[in-house]
Structures are given as C-alpha cells and as structure tokens.
Design an enzyme around this catalytic site. Structure first.
Site, mmCIF file in Angstrom:
data_model
loop_
_atom_site.group_PDB
_atom_site.id
_atom_site.type_symbol
_atom_site.label_atom_id
_atom_site.label_comp_id
_atom_site.label_asym_id
_atom_site.label_seq_id
_atom_site.Cartn_x
_atom_site.Cartn_y
_atom_site.Cartn_z
ATOM 1 N N SER A 139 0.801 -1.221 0.000
ATOM 2 C CA SER A 139 0.000 0.000 0.000
ATOM 3 C C SER A 139 0.835 1.274 0.000
ATOM 4 O O SER A 139 0.304 2.363 -0.111
ATOM 5 C CB SER A 139 -0.984 0.000 1.158
ATOM 6 N N LYS A 155 -6.375 4.414 8.702
ATOM 7 C CA LYS A 155 -5.321 5.268 8.178
ATOM 8 C C LYS A 155 -5.727 6.743 8.246
ATOM 9 O O LYS A 155 -4.936 7.594 8.649
ATOM 10 C CB LYS A 155 -5.020 4.902 6.721
#
Ligand code: ATP
Ligand code: MG
Length: 585
Positions: free
Chosen positions: A493, A536
């Site tokens: 990611s 996140k």
C-alpha cells in the site's frame, strides 16, 4: 456430620446422570476411608468440586418483547458512538432470542415423546412400537444441538476501545452472570483444561473454575486477549484446548482433566477479545465471528470523555460532579497533547490525574475553610502544572519538507491502529543499487522496485532528464528507508508514496508533509485500492495531515467515514500516477 453435609450438597447440585454415578462411587469410597489418609482429602476435594460445578442451574434470560429495546438502552448508556458495533451486537442478541424460543419448542417435543415412550412401556405394548419414537427423539436432539450453536463473538481492536466493557454491557443487558478469563500468557494446556487428579494439588482449569465461581451454566464468559494465548509447546497446546471449548460440535461434552466428566458448555455465551488477528491460530479464528472496533476520532473521544470518562473519574475520586469542570478545549488539549492512542485508556488515566489534583485542591480549601476560593474550572494553562509538559506536539505541519521525503499511511494489523510514517529516499554516487532499510517485508520491497521501474521508464516525460536515452540511475544508488525501524512493515500500500518520493528526489521538488498518501501502484502506473482506509485516515487526522491522496477504487470506504474525518481532511481520489502528480505539484 461432614459426610452427610457433603452428600446433601451433591444431591442439591443437580448433577447429570454421568456425574451422579461418579459422585456416588466416590462417596462410597470416601466412607470407607480413614480421614487421616492423604487420599481422603483428595477424594473429598474432588467431591466438593463436583458439588460446586453448576450442572443445571441457570439464570433466566430477560427475553421478552422489551429485551432488545432494553439491551439497546444498556449499550447506549455505557458507550458513546459505536453505532455499527451496537447494531451487530443487537442482531446477535435477536438471533439468540429466536433460537431460544425454537429450543423451548423442541424441548417440549422431547418431553412429549419421552412421556409417550413411558406410557407405551407401561401399557406393555410391543417394544418395536417405541423404537421409532426414540429415533424421532434423536433427530430432535440433533436439531436442538444445531440450534444451540451460537457463534462466538470476537471483538478486535486497539487497546482501550471498549471491548471488555462492551462484553460486560451485553451480560448486564441479558441479565446474565459475567466472568472474565484472561488468556494472555497462558502457556500451559492444563491451565485451561485442568490437571489430572493424580497430580498433587490438582485443580480444575480456568473454564470450570469460572463456572464454579458464577454458579450457573449460562454465564457470559469473556475470553480476554485470545490473541495472546500460547500455541503448541512443551506444556501441551492451550490453543487446541481452547478450540475444544469453542467448538459447538464438541463443547456440550467438554472434559476437564480434573473433573473427568463431560460438562455442557453450550449454554455459555463466549465473547472473545483481541488486539490483533495476526497471532490468533487460524482454526480458532474460524470458529469466531469478528466485530472490529477501529478506534475513535478526536471528536468521538471528546464526547466519550465528557459523557462517560470524566463523570466516572470524578466519582471515583470522591468528588461531586459539580466540583470539576472541563471545557471542550481543555479536553481536546488533553487528547492531542497528552495522549496518542486509538482508544481512550490513557485519556481516562489523564482525566483521573486531573480529578485527583482537583480533589487535593478541594480538600485543602475545605480544611482551611476557604471553600469559596475553590474554582472547579480547569483551564488549558493549568494542564502543564497538573499533567506535566506536553508529551506530543500534534503538528507535523512544522516539519520541514525535503525532496525525497513523503508522508505515507499505515494501518497496523486488522482492526488496528492507523498512523502516518515518513518514507525517505536518498541518493548517492553508486552503481544503480537499491538499498532498503526499516524492517521491510518482501511485498513492500517489491513495491519499491515497481515504483522505481515506473519512474525510470518515464524519466524523460517526468522531466527528470533531458536525454530520453539516459538511465537516471546511472552512477547513482538509492537508499529507501521507512523510519520506526523496529516495527516490521509490509504490504503494497505504500507504492504510491514510494513513487512520489522517488520523483521528488530526482526532481529536487519537495512534497508538503501535511499531504499523505496511500495506494498500490502497478507497473503501468495505475493506482489500485488498498485496505485499512478508516484507520489510516483517523491516524492521519490525528497526526495533523491536511490532504490525503487515495486510490479512486477506495471511494466506497470514504463514504462510511465519520463526518469529522471527512470534514477535517481534503481527500483526492486518483487512478493514475500522472493524476496524482497534478495534486502534488
Ligand atoms: P484492551 O484491549 O486493552 O483490553 P478494551 O478494548 O478492553 O482494551 P476497555 O477496558 O473496554 O478497553 O475500555 C477502556 C475504558 O474506556 C473503559 O473504562 C471503558 O468504559 C471506556 N470506553 C471505551 N470506549 C467507550 C465508549 N465508546 N463510550 C464510553 N466509554 C468507553
Ligand atoms: Mg480489555
């Protein structure tokens, strides 16, 4: 005398037929023994244990028309927010309720069949007549067992997000007894399943001890920290023993080594908690239904603090509620400058410190009869005196930006905490080598290579070189580092962040540290979706990020975000690196 007393208690314990048989046998043995014998004590202890185990005693569940409403009320009273989780818990309770009524029907059917069978034998009818009925009975028992199976809930999330306290609320809402078993650090199988009776000072395991303590067969048992249970080792395999406890196929005949008679655990409502899924043995994970608690935003924390934590701390510290007043900005200050966590445990602790300090002040004022001088208000400026100097400076905005440094986003393990991390790329004279440090996993390493390949292939279009045929890595080596080197990181990611960091390095243009990004990158430069968006972004907001770049494919995850996060961050969705570059510079 002593023996009669014991006998009476065993009679009252409602033993299962199997247990009854064993108990009678042991009682007879005991009567023949001399109390001075060591064996006498062992035998007596065993019988006492049998008498204390709840074989059939249950608490009545509060299941009526009002149940779900009351459960909702209970959950709301104890916890702020957590909408989805509460809904999921209520669904679970609704199913449990339905199952119980089905079960009750089945039980009446079984009773009827048993009666009929009895009558049939009394009437001296041919025994062939009763045989099929027994089969019916078996069938019903089987169905009943299937209905009995309730899935085991697993609450996953970072520390202090309310897992333990939610489980307690469920027990209160149902009117069931509650018992907590801490599995953290359980290495020895015997701790769960008990020691055989031949072993000196043998005892039942944690499960049976728990049942003895609550004295009913249907408590809510909280299996705390199931992710920290030991697996196969020299003392046996605790996780395998746990599997037996949780497996609905086996747990109606759970055998504790000490008791050595099957005990029915199928009425127990097990709720497990874990901080991370990574370390739960897969077979165990398979038996459980996961609900994840991703952590709170600053706004949610403020509400939790004013409605729950502060009133609790004020009373704990012996004050009246009017004696401590914290305004929102004071609470926000505590959240951002004195705690850095997904949950609210440290926040609760800091609020506790504030209350204690006010308690001292109040007591002093009272003693010196200067009560009118006491001021319940706590100001932002008082905090440094009470809690010490700020522990975290919240803003990354002041961090200087440097070419080759980009703010990336990470989410630690499933349902875990999210935060930012700085990805650093530096170059030096060399031979085109790529060096990676910061405990990076293989997938992450590969994602760096993919990023580099794309940048190399497009160096001319990116204006990193004037000569379309020149290799920008010629006579140059690069070093990629992800700080916080001790925590292992992996996953694809960070691909987007690596690509931008490389372009930034080669072009000499810096990226503002308040811009964070996440996304996987393909060899063709396409930006593809990644997981953990909620964690996140909450982490990013907490760290002071203003703008984030996400893959377009993650649009749907953004929809479910708390308003506060959506309002606090400028979010760009990108599909390709070219598109991302437009937002960066
Ligand atoms: P751990 O993983 O460390 O065991 P936990 O998730 O079990 O953490 P709890 O002990 O349940 O955390 O919660 C810590 C404290 O925060 C408790 O006092 C709890 O009541 C409070 N709390 C957590 N979430 C909420 C909430 N949404 N509303 C009100 N209070 C909360
Ligand atoms: Mg807990």
């Amino acid at each position: 005398n002593e023996l009669d007393e014991l006998k009476k208690r065993i009679d009252e314990a409602g033993l299962t037929p199997e247990a009854e048989k064993v108990a009678q046998r042991e009682l007879q043995r005991l009567q023949k023994m001399n109390p001075a014998q060591a064996e006498y004590q062992v035998c007596r202890n065993y019988l006492e244990n049998l008498a204390e185990i709840p074989w059939s005693k249950m608490t009545e569940d509060h299941f009526d028309r009002e149940t779900l409403r009351r459960a909702r009320q209970q959950l709301d009273d104890d916890h702020y927010g957590l909408e989805k989780i509460k809904k999921r818990l209520l669904e679970y309770l609704a199913v449990l309720k339905l199952k119980q009524s089905v079960n009750a029907d089945l039980e009446t059917q079984i009773k009827m069949l048993t009666e009929q069978a009895k009558e049939a034998t009394q009437d001296n009818k041919a025994s062939a007549d009763t045989a099929p009925r027994n089969e019916d009975q078996l069938q019903i028992l089987k169905t009943k067992r299937m209905v009995d199976k309730s899935p085991i809930l697993l609450l996953v999330g970072p520390p202090g997000t309310g897992k333990t306290s939610l489980a307690k609320s469920v027990a209160t809402a149902l009117g069931r007894k509650f018992h907590r078993i801490s599995l953290g650090g359980v290495r020895d199988e015997a701790e769960i399943r008990g020691h055989r009776r031949t072993y000196v000072a043998a005892m039942p395991g944690l499960i049976v001890s728990g049942l003895k303590k609550v004295a009913v067969t249907n408590p809510v048992i909280l299996l705390d920290e199931i992710d920290k249970i030991g697996t196969s080792n020299f003392h046996g395999d605790p996780s395998a023993a746990m599997l037996e406890v949780l497996d609905p196929e086996q747990n109606h005949t759970f055998v504790d080594h000490y008791v050595n008679i099957p005990i029915d655990l199928s009425k127990v409502l097990f709720i497990a908690t874990a901080n991370s899924l990574d370390t739960i043995p897969p077979p165990l994970l398979d038996r459980m239904e996961m609900i994840s608690l991703p952590g709170y935003t600053t706004l949610e924390k403020r509400h939790i603090a004013t409605r729950h934590l502060l009133p609790k701390q004020i009373t704990t510290n012996g004050l009246e509620s009017s004696r401590v007043e914290l305004s929102d900005d004071v609470i926000d200050k505590i959240i951002t400058s004195y705690t850095r966590e997904s949950g609210v445990r440290n926040l609760e602790r800091e609020l506790g410190s504030v209350c204690r300090s006010k308690a001292v002040e109040f007591a002093d004022a009272k003693d010196s009869a200067a009560l009118e001088k006491y001021n319940p208000k706590v100001m932002v400026d008082d905090l440094e005196n009470i809690l010490g100097i700020e522990r975290f400076d919240e803003e990354i905005a002041e961090k200087s930006s440097r070419p080759g440094v980009v703010t990336g986003l990470v989410a630690y393990s499933t349902g875990g905490q999210g935060s930012i991390l700085f990805i650093e790329v530096a170059d030096m004279p060399g031979t085109g080598r790529v060096q990676l440090t910061g405990t990076l996993g293989d997938v992450l390493k590969e994602s760096v290579e993919v990023a580099l390949t794309w940048v190399k292939a497009h160096a001319y279009e990116l204006a990193l070189t004037h000569d379309p045929d020149q290799d920008i890595m010629k006579n140059r080596s690069i070093h990629v580092h992800c700080p916080a080197g001790a925590t292992p990181k992996d996953g694809p990611s960070a691909g987007l962040a690596h690509t931008i960091a490389l372009i930034s390095l080669f072009s000499g243009k810096s990226v503002p540290p308040t811009m964070a990004m996440t996304g996987e990158v393909s060899l063709r430069g396409k930006v593809t979706p990644v997981g953990g968006i909620k964690e996140k972004l909450i982490g990013a907001l907490r760290a002071g990020v203003h703008t984030v770049m996400l893959p377009r494919g993650n649009r749907k995850d953004v929809k479910d975000l708390p308003e506060e996060v959506k309002n606090g961050l400028k979010i760009h969705h990108v599909e390709h690196i070219w598109e991302a570059l437009r937002y960066v510079w």
